[in-house]
Design an enzyme around this catalytic site. Sequence first.
Site, PDB file in Angstrom:
ATOM      1  N   ASP A 271     -32.517 -59.351 -23.590  1.00 53.48           N
ATOM      2  CA  ASP A 271     -32.094 -58.238 -22.735  1.00 53.48           C
ATOM      3  C   ASP A 271     -32.028 -58.723 -21.295  1.00 53.48           C
ATOM      4  O   ASP A 271     -33.056 -58.971 -20.664  1.00 53.48           O
ATOM      5  CB  ASP A 271     -33.095 -57.085 -22.890  1.00 53.48           C
TER       6      ASP A 271
ATOM      7  N   ASN B  86     -30.610 -57.053 -18.657  1.00 51.76           N
ATOM      8  CA  ASN B  86     -30.561 -56.027 -17.602  1.00 51.76           C
ATOM      9  C   ASN B  86     -31.672 -54.992 -17.725  1.00 51.76           C
ATOM     10  O   ASN B  86     -31.615 -53.925 -17.112  1.00 51.76           O
ATOM     11  CB  ASN B  86     -29.192 -55.340 -17.593  1.00 51.76           C
TER      12      ASN B  86
ATOM     13  N   ASP C  77     -32.746 -52.825 -20.043  1.00 49.08           N
ATOM     14  CA  ASP C  77     -32.560 -51.485 -20.594  1.00 49.08           C
ATOM     15  C   ASP C  77     -33.157 -51.379 -21.992  1.00 49.08           C
ATOM     16  O   ASP C  77     -33.000 -50.364 -22.668  1.00 49.08           O
ATOM     17  CB  ASP C  77     -31.072 -51.099 -20.611  1.00 49.08           C
TER      18      ASP C  77
ATOM     19  N   ASP D 124     -28.094 -58.098 -25.018  1.00 50.18           N
ATOM     20  CA  ASP D 124     -26.707 -58.021 -24.559  1.00 50.18           C
ATOM     21  C   ASP D 124     -26.073 -59.406 -24.510  1.00 50.18           C
ATOM     22  O   ASP D 124     -26.721 -60.421 -24.786  1.00 50.18           O
ATOM     23  CB  ASP D 124     -26.644 -57.344 -23.188  1.00 50.18           C
TER      24      ASP D 124
ATOM     25  N   ASP E 201     -18.452 -60.818 -36.062  1.00 48.93           N
ATOM     26  CA  ASP E 201     -18.465 -59.920 -37.215  1.00 48.93           C
ATOM     27  C   ASP E 201     -17.171 -59.119 -37.216  1.00 48.93           C
ATOM     28  O   ASP E 201     -16.813 -58.493 -36.211  1.00 48.93           O
ATOM     29  CB  ASP E 201     -19.655 -58.959 -37.119  1.00 48.93           C
TER      30      ASP E 201
ATOM     31  N   ASP F 105     -17.502 -58.278 -42.999  1.00 45.65           N
ATOM     32  CA  ASP F 105     -18.500 -57.355 -43.534  1.00 45.65           C
ATOM     33  C   ASP F 105     -18.025 -56.760 -44.865  1.00 45.65           C
ATOM     34  O   ASP F 105     -16.847 -56.433 -45.030  1.00 45.65           O
ATOM     35  CB  ASP F 105     -18.733 -56.240 -42.503  1.00 45.65           C
TER      36      ASP F 105
ATOM     37  N   GLU G 130     -18.973 -61.591 -46.591  1.00 47.54           N
ATOM     38  CA  GLU G 130     -20.215 -61.011 -47.104  1.00 47.54           C
ATOM     39  C   GLU G 130     -19.920 -60.470 -48.496  1.00 47.54           C
ATOM     40  O   GLU G 130     -19.143 -59.528 -48.649  1.00 47.54           O
ATOM     41  CB  GLU G 130     -20.734 -59.884 -46.205  1.00 47.54           C
TER      42      GLU G 130
ATOM     43  N   HIS H   1     -29.841 -59.801 -41.278  1.00 45.02           N
ATOM     44  CA  HIS H   1     -30.254 -58.533 -40.673  1.00 45.02           C
ATOM     45  C   HIS H   1     -30.431 -57.405 -41.685  1.00 45.02           C
ATOM     46  O   HIS H   1     -30.838 -56.303 -41.307  1.00 45.02           O
ATOM     47  CB  HIS H   1     -29.225 -58.108 -39.623  1.00 45.02           C
ATOM     48  N   ASP H   2     -30.130 -57.655 -42.956  1.00 43.32           N
ATOM     49  CA  ASP H   2     -30.220 -56.615 -43.979  1.00 43.32           C
ATOM     50  C   ASP H   2     -31.401 -56.783 -44.914  1.00 43.32           C
ATOM     51  O   ASP H   2     -31.601 -55.956 -45.816  1.00 43.32           O
ATOM     52  CB  ASP H   2     -28.931 -56.584 -44.815  1.00 43.32           C
TER      53      ASP H   2
END
Length: 536
Positions: free
Chosen positions: A25, A27, A29, A33, A102, A204, A268, A329-330
């Site tokens: 990150d 910035n 928040d 990013d 992706d 995907d 995928e 990530h799954d």
Amino acid sequence: MNTAQEQLWWRSAVIYQVYPRSFEDSNNDGVGDLNGIRKRLNHLVELGVDALWISPIYPSPMADFGYDISDYTDIHPIFGTLAEMEALIDEAHALQLRIILDLVPNHTSDQHPWFLESRSSRSNPKRDWYIWEDPRPDGGPPNNWLSVFGGGAWEWEEHTGQYYYHAFLKEQPDLNWRNPEVRAAMYDVMRFWLEKGVDGFRVDVMWHMIKDTRLRDNPVNPGYAPGQPTYNQLLPVYSTDQPEVHDIVAEMRDIMETFGNGKLLIGEVYLPLQDLVLYYGKNNEGAHLPFNFQLITLPWEARTIAACVDEYEGLLPADAWPNWVLGNHDNHRVASRTGIQQARVAAMLLFTLRGTPTVYYGDEIGMRSVAIPPEEVKDPQGLNMPGLHLSRDPARTPMQWDASPYAGFSGVRPWLPVERSWQRCNVAMQQDDPYSMLSLYKALIKLRKAEPALHAGQYDPVYADRGIMAFTRKMPGRHYFLIVLNMTHAPAWFVPAHFTFKGKVVCATIPEWTGVEVHNSIGMDGDLGLIIQLEQ
């Protein structure tokens, strides 16, 4: 490098996946990013990877955290700007890193202008861009298809009196890939990013893209058991993996080929191996790499994994290139699936099998899946099926860079909590520790790149029992390697009956083994993996 080698760069490459919300990150928040990724490119260079695959960064309402796209040719403000994306591509290329984006072609957001037009009336020119159907005579949905994220896959639209199909969330309506205009529009999206300089796409849910023309009911799954996801109640034989999907994949490949310079198409595809390999296409004109998830989905047991490798090698079409994936990530992280010590063995397996390996961010330091408090769960899969422990959030937590607050990921509380052990499990702590996971990853990647036998050589099985898996990698005129892996925590002896060997350990999951000479048998400590350079 000659043109042929450049075209096939991915055969000797290591791919690294970044989940952008959780990498860095810049910035403050609480969300990662593009500038955060740019800041950490040197980490990838030092690790030794060759390509960076970035999960979706497009404008999105974030119902499924970027996999519900409302504009395919821009950047969500939370991640940055299109100019910052262009700068990231340029900077990565300057560091000899390739960028893979992706591509999410199966469905859009329900806020995408295409769908807003499509749902406005039955006569709208884009009506057929999505899958709309009349109700059954009783008013129910057109068939029994289920959503991957729970419940039925059809959403009633009162305004026009029809249902639309969504394989995932109702906010993710499926595109109708039988419509030539849809194909043309998505191929224009591919061209847009290829012209920006991206080096490939990970597509995907590739196997979902075409549905049965008759929309027949899916059959009941006789193997379904309570506690499994509700989607498993049916066998998705009509809603996925239709024969025509291979024509689409071939068309995507054609788009890539027109840009030359080794553009890479990854798919995928969660299917059994005999179906997965069909996605290479006729004469290998489909996906370069249909992702092979067997190391994620199979039980971590030596004979099971060894049999899988043999089956995969046997099923591969001629000249097709294999690949292996240890995490994404799954799914829960490898360190949580196998335990941290076996995660070291898993890394050695990943980098010594034939084919392109993909690394999930944080696995190189042994990050584990994190227990997310129920009130902080963000993932719609977990929220829609509470009690089944299906949230993907545990594997998406912030990258652990150092021992500062929030692991150096951000100066404020991140969107997901950091693992409690971040102060001792982080990049900075492991950087100069020869016994760390990070040091092991660097050593394995360096050795793999230096030795053609390890990234391109022949694979031959040697031995497998309940605990030990062994195989060789060799290439004429190059070094010859024996890999022996103890895939349990208990010690065992490796005494192959029909294979004699003599050599020296050049890399080990337990570093004290490095340099040890071995001859015909080895007393294998628990969690021990060895790469042995054999005398020839």
